[in-house]
Design an enzyme around this catalytic site. Structure first.
Site, PDB file in Angstrom:
ATOM      1  CG  HIS A 198      -0.587  -0.391   2.476  1.00  0.00           C
ATOM      2  ND1 HIS A 198       0.354   0.291   3.186  1.00  0.00           N
ATOM      3  CD2 HIS A 198      -0.980  -1.408   3.280  1.00  0.00           C
ATOM      4  CE1 HIS A 198       0.543  -0.266   4.360  1.00  0.00           C
ATOM      5  NE2 HIS A 198      -0.253  -1.306   4.446  1.00  0.00           N
TER       6      HIS A 198
ATOM      7  CD  GLN B 298      -2.380   2.764  -1.797  1.00  0.00           C
ATOM      8  OE1 GLN B 298      -1.323   2.185  -2.012  1.00  0.00           O
ATOM      9  NE2 GLN B 298      -3.404   2.147  -1.240  1.00  0.00           N
ATOM     10  CE1 TYR B 299      -3.504   5.211   5.659  1.00  0.00           C
ATOM     11  CE2 TYR B 299      -1.847   3.599   6.303  1.00  0.00           C
ATOM     12  CZ  TYR B 299      -2.830   4.507   6.642  1.00  0.00           C
ATOM     13  OH  TYR B 299      -3.135   4.716   7.969  1.00  0.00           O
ATOM     14  CG  ASN B 300       3.293   2.890   3.064  1.00  0.00           C
ATOM     15  OD1 ASN B 300       2.544   2.509   3.955  1.00  0.00           O
ATOM     16  ND2 ASN B 300       3.963   2.043   2.292  1.00  0.00           N
TER      17      ASN B 300
ATOM     18  CB  THR C 295      -1.643   9.726   2.135  1.00  0.00           C
ATOM     19  OG1 THR C 295      -1.930   8.494   2.823  1.00  0.00           O
ATOM     20  CG2 THR C 295      -1.974   9.595   0.670  1.00  0.00           C
TER      21      THR C 295
END
Length: 266
Positions: free
Chosen positions: A152, A154-156, A158
């Site tokens: 993930h 994309q989460y890291n 953000t």
């Protein structure tokens, strides 16, 4: 300890469940009037009603912070009965995907929800705090901001942006009486965490029951000095401190609440 929150009004985004709900309940218990936010009317009103039944003060605000219109609706509802003194930017989401699965659309959607949504609420509510000479902005971040996993991504990313914007905001608020800080949780035992760990546990040889899976999951994923997952109330306590009068000299800081996480390579 009296945190001197009586008479303060707090909006906690994403507070119909999980860390946001725990934070709202603790701030209400400390005397703050809280605004419960979410997109499900039933869930939001259930949390607010429960707080009122316990003797607290709670209002509600419905809206999707991922749109300009939704954020404006939430800001109007949150300030309908008084100015917001405390903003806890908690709302966010992630999908557990690989690098190959994290498409540009996935990156854009995650960034909008996890970063731009918080910016929208800051721009709606912080100018009035600045004008009054007192306010608190607390952003919920995470350890993956500085030590990301291989999944993930994309989460890291953000989370890193959330940490960064909170410090930038603190610099901008210099001398105003308004502070901006980050609470950085480790792995906290909310429903989604339990569900994920229970799902992947058997395949990784951690066991089949929760009592078997939990200690092995902690050792494999989040080795820490306390040898356990964190609890939502422990995050709420850190937020409550930063919202209090005792934290006036704390700004631009990141408070880790992760049991002393010892991050190894993934």
């Amino acid at each position: 300890m009296n945190l001197d929150l009586l008479g303060k009004r707090a909006l906690i985004t994403g507070s119909s469940a999980g860390l946001g709900e725990a934070t709202a309940r603790l701030l209400a218990a400390e005397g703050a009037a809280v605004v419960i936010h979410g997109r499900s009317k039933d869930r939001v009103e259930a949390v607010a009603a429960s707080i009122r039944e316990a003797g607290g003060t709670a209002d509600t605000a419905l809206g999707d912070l991922a749109t300009d219109e939704g954020a404006a609706d939430v800001a109007r509802a949150a300030t309908a009965d008084g100015a917001v003194d405390i903003l806890v930017n908690n709302a966010g989401f992630y999908r557990h995907v690989s690098w190959a699965e994290a498409t540009p659309t996935e990156w854009n959607d995650t960034y909008n929800v996890n970063v731009v949504s918080g910016v929208r609420m800051i721009q709606h509510l912080v100018p009035a705090m600045r004008g009054r000479g007192w306010g608190r902005v607390v952003t919920i971040g995470g350890g993956l901001a500085s030590q990301p996993m291989n999944t993930h991504p994309q989460y890291n990313a953000t989370l890193a942006a959330r940490h960064n914007l909170a410090v930038s905001l603190a610099r901008d608020l210099k001398g105003t009486g308004v502070t901006s800080n980050v609470v950085s949780p480790g792995a906290i035992l909310v429903d989604a965490t339990r569900e994920l760990v229970t799902q992947i546990g058997p395949a990784r040889g951690w066991g089949r029951t929760w009592d078997e899976i939990q200690p092995n999951a902690v050792e494999a994923l989040i080795p820490n000095d306390q040898e356990r997952f964190g609890e939502p109330d422990e995050i709420a306590a850190a937020v409550a401190y930063l919202c209090s009068t005792y934290a006036q000299y704390v700004s631009g800081a990141t408070i880790r609440v992760d049991g002393g996480l010892i991050r190894s390579a993934f």
